[in-house]
Design an enzyme around this catalytic site. Sequence first.
Site, PDB file in Angstrom:
ATOM      1  N   ASP A 108       0.946  -1.082  -0.236  1.00 12.61           N
ATOM      2  CA  ASP A 108      -0.051   0.074   0.008  1.00 12.61           C
ATOM      3  C   ASP A 108       0.859   1.162  -0.131  1.00 12.61           C
ATOM      4  O   ASP A 108       1.834   1.163   0.897  1.00 12.61           O
ATOM      5  CB  ASP A 108      -0.964   0.130   1.262  1.00 12.61           C
ATOM      6  CG  ASP A 108      -1.760  -1.101   1.413  1.00 12.61           C
ATOM      7  OD1 ASP A 108      -1.776  -1.870   0.415  1.00 12.61           O
ATOM      8  OD2 ASP A 108      -2.747  -0.885   2.360  1.00 12.61           O
ATOM      9  N   SER A 248       7.759   4.818   5.248  1.00  7.04           N
ATOM     10  CA  SER A 248       8.969   4.442   4.814  1.00  7.04           C
ATOM     11  C   SER A 248       8.903   4.273   3.109  1.00  7.04           C
ATOM     12  O   SER A 248       7.738   4.625   2.738  1.00  7.04           O
ATOM     13  CB  SER A 248       9.029   2.802   4.946  1.00  7.04           C
ATOM     14  OG  SER A 248       8.869   2.760   6.596  1.00  7.04           O
TER      15      SER A 248
END
Length: 291
Positions: A108, A248
């Site tokens: 995602d 991230s």
Amino acid sequence: MKYANREGEIFEEKNSQERFLNKLYTTMAGQAGLKILTRPWVSKLGGAFLGSPFSKCMIRKFIETNQIDMDQYEQVPYRSYNDFFTRKIKHGKRPLPEDPHILFSPCDCKVSVYPLEENGSFTVKDTEYTATSLLKSRKIAKYFEGGYAVILRLTVDDYHRYCYIDDGEKSDNFFIPGIYHTVNPIANDYVKIYKENAREFTMMKTEHFGKVVQVEVGALMVGRIQNHHEAGPMARGAEKGYFEFGGSTIVLLLEKNRVKIREEILERSKDQCETKVLQGDPLGRAIERRK
């Protein structure tokens, strides 16, 4: 930073985190604080707290603030905030395309795609990077000249586990130590985050997309990138690893003339606009090879 949702609607990413980061990277006091916050030991210390039972009190507020639909995730007790952050999704909630020739997102994220020039460079928000500096290897980077750099940016509300994009063989995981800046686009105005942050990469020989390098990039307050496997076979859709707390990024490097990227993603990327996708959503399609 702008992004388009899955329906193509354009949004401006503006929130309290953006305002805080802007002060952190643009003021003298903020920059002084960054010298401490971006040290690996700070990230490890923060990770130790987030992995402890004392951090459980943060979970409910985080769910409410980020409007996370917990019905999508396995219903289990969480022992710590990091236990919650690395939660697993229910089976069937991230279906993969049936056609193995479709390159799908391994996570995602908000995606943008940039051409790798003949010298292996690519530009994100007017900042130039090279595959060589990203990987610390000119030899590996040379394979991807003329291909694509696919930037998959995960924010704190995303599902932080990622999977393999195809069947094939993978190398060992190569860790490059560094410091931990946020992967929010604000930071990219001031530091070369994909060059400076701690990261880990894997070389993959895939069945349908040729040679691919996958790079996991750690971010502010991310103590560890957790990859499950060393060298050996890989299976399409199998979990490759996960990030602990923080935003991230994953970078995929693709060879020249191996994948046709979705046109709307390329066009939005030219305008510095990301496209929001879920794990399993199509990014492009393998280019048929003449025998």
